[in-house]
Design an enzyme around this catalytic site. Structure first.
Site: not given
Ligand code: ADP
Ligand code: MG
Length: 398
Positions: A42, A204, A356, A380
Site C-alpha cells: 500500500r 473482520k 491488507g 472491505g
Molecule cells: P484483510 O486485511 O485481508 O482484509 P482481515 O483483516 O479481515 O483481512 O483478516 C485478516 C486476519 O484474519 C489475519 O490477521 C488472520 O490471522 C485472521 N484470521 C484468519 N482466519 C482466522 C481464524 N480462523 N481465527 C482467527 N483469526 C483468523
Molecule cells: Mg486486515
C-alpha cells in the site's frame, strides 16, 4: 468507468506552490515486537501520486490511519515507522508530524517549500476521525488548498479524512491508485466472466458479512472460510469450540445459508488448537470442534475441496486469509488458496485479490503480482464496491 476527476486531468501549474492533502491508505500489517512492516504494498502504490504532485511543484501533506486505535493514542499503531519506510522508498525526507493539533506544528505547513512531504500521525488516534466530526474535518482541511483521495482501501468509510474534510475544498480529486482500482474493477463488473467464484476469509466478520450479502446473487460460488466461516457453521448447528464468530449475525447467517446453500461452501475440516500459541496441541477435526479448541486454519480435505472450485476460467475474487497464516503452523490453507488463485489466473481466469493481510499472504505464498490480474489495496472497500455499493470517499470527489 470512473468519471471522477483525476490529478492528471489538470495542468501541472494547477498544483504549483499549492499545499495538497492526500488521504492515503498506509494501514499496513505491522509486526510490533520486531517494529517492522510486514508488507508495504500500500505504501509503494501511493508513490506515483506523491511523485506526480511533487514534480508539479506541490507541497504534500499525507494523512492515514493504521489499525483501530479507537480514539486513543497507542504507540504500537504510530505511523512513525511508515514515515521512515516511505522516506526510504522515495529516497527523500519525509517530515513526520506527531501532533497536528498543535498550532506550533501546523503553522509550519505554511512555510513548507515545494516538494516537501509531511506525514501526519495516525488520524484514528482521535475519535473525531471515525465520528466524521465537523470541527476535526475543518482542522484537517485548513492544512491544505487541494484535496486528493488515494486511499481506495478506506473509501467505504465516511470518516473525517475520507469524507468530512473533502467538502471544505473547491478541488477534490482522485489520485492514480484510486483511479486505477476503479477502472479495473468497473471494467471487470461490466461483464463478469462465469463462473464467478468469491472467496471470503479473514477476521473482520461484521464488516464483511454485510458486504457479502450483496455478492450472493452475483456469485456462482461463495467460499466462506477463515474466521468468517464460524458464524455460518454455528448457525447451521455445528460445534465451533472457541472459534471466533459474530453473535449478532448468527440468525442472519442461518437464513442466508438456507437460501443460498447451493452456492455457499464452508470448510469441511479444520486445524484446531487450544490457543494460538499452543501449536503443539494441534488436531485436525471434521465437523465438530471440541470444547476448549479453536480453529486456526482449514484442514486438508477443505484444501482439496477449494482447489476443485478455484480452477478458472471465469472470475475469481478473494479477500481474507483462510486462517491465522501469520503463524507458520496455521498458514497452509491460505498458501494453498493463494497458489490456486495464481494457477487459475494462468489458466485464463480474471482474478482480483485484495486486503491488507491477504496481500501479505500472497507474498508469503510467493505468488507474484504478475500472477494475479489485479492486486487491490482494498479489502472491505473492494468487497463493497464489487457488491455494487457506492463508496462515500469516491462519491464526494469532483
Ligand atoms: P484483510 O486485511 O485481508 O482484509 P482481515 O483483516 O479481515 O483481512 O483478516 C485478516 C486476519 O484474519 C489475519 O490477521 C488472520 O490471522 C485472521 N484470521 C484468519 N482466519 C482466522 C481464524 N480462523 N481465527 C482467527 N483469526 C483468523
Ligand atoms: Mg486486515
Amino acid at each position: 468507468m470512473n468519471k471522477k476527476k483525476v490529478i492528471s486531468d489538470y495542468p501541472k501549474d494547477f498544483f504549483n506552490e499549492k499545499k495538497v492533502f492526500i488521504r492515503v491508505d498506509f494501514n499496513v500489517p505491522i509486526n510490533n515486537d520486531l517494529n517492522n512492516i510486514r508488507e508495504d504494498y500500500r505504501i509503494r502504490r501511493s508513490i506515483p501520486t506523491i511523485d506526480f504532485l511533487i514534480n508539479a511543484g506541490a507541497k504534500v501533506i499525507l494523512g492515514s490511519h493504521l489499525g483501530r486505535p479507537k480514539g486513543i493514542v497507542n504507540e504500537d499503531l504510530s505511523l512513525k515507522i511508515v514515515s521512515e519506510r516511505l522516506s526510504e522508498l522515495m529516497e527523500r525526507p519525509v517530515i513526520f508530524c506527531n501532533d497536528f493539533k498543535d498550532k506550533g506544528w501546523t503553522n509550519k505547513f505554511d512555510k513548507l517549500t515545494k516538494g516537501s512531504v509531511v506525514l501526519l500521525e495516525n488520524l484514528r488516534f482521535f475519535k473525531e476521525e471515525t465520528d466524521n466530526d465537523s470541527e476535526f474535518s475543518k482542522l484537517l482541511a485548513s492544512f491544505a488548498d487541494i484535496y486528493v483521495n488515494d486511499a481506495f482501501g478506506t473509501s467505504h468509510r465516511a470518516h473525517a479524512s475520507t469524507f468530512g474534510m473533502a467538502v471544505n475544498f473547491k478541488s477534490k480529486l482522485a489520485g492514480f491508485l484510486v483511479d486505477k482500482e476503479l477502472k479495473f474493477i468497473s471494467k471487470m463488473l461490466e461483464k463478469v466472466e462465469k463462473p464467478f467464484v468469491v472467496i471470503i476469509g479473514g477476521s473482520k466478520i461484521k464488516d464483511k458479512i454485510s458486504a457479502m450479502s450483496k455478492l450472493l446473487d452475483k456469485a456462482d460460488k461463495i467460499i466462506i472460510a477463515g474466521g468468517a466461516a464460524y458464524t455460518f457453521i454455528k448457525a447451521n448447528g455445528g460445534k465451533i469450540g472457541n472459534s471466533i464468530f459474530e453473535s449478532e449475525m448468527v440468525d442472519w447467517a442461518g437464513k442466508v445459508y438456507a437460501k443460498y446453500s447451493n452456492k455457499i461452501i464452508l470448510p469441511i475440516d479444520h486445524l484446531v488448537s487450544e490457543s494460538i500459541e499452543k501449536t503443539n496441541s494441534c488436531l485436525i477435526v471434521d465437523d465438530d470442534i471440541p470444547d476448549g479448541y479453536q480453529a486456526f486454519d482449514i484442514g486438508p480435505k477443505t484444501i482439496d475441496l477449494f482447489n476443485s472450485i478455484i480452477k478458472g476460467p471465469g472470475c475469481i475474487f478473494w479477500n481474507g486469509p483462510m486462517g491465522v497464516f501469520e503463524v507458520e503452523k496455521y498458514s497452509s490453507g491460505t498458501i494453498h488458496v493463494a497458489r490456486a488463485v495464481a494457477l487459475a489466473t494462468w489458466r485464463g481466469a480474471t482474478s482480483v485479490v485484495g486486503g491488507g493481510e491477504t496481500i501479505a499472504a500472497l507474498r508469503k505464498a510467493e505468488v507474484l503480482e504478475s500472477e494475479i490480474s489485479h492486486m487491490s489495496t482494498g479489502g472491505g472497500a473492494l468487497l463493497e464496491y464489487i457488491g455494487g455499493s457506492k463508496l462515500p470517499g469516491i462519491e464526494i470527489l469532483d
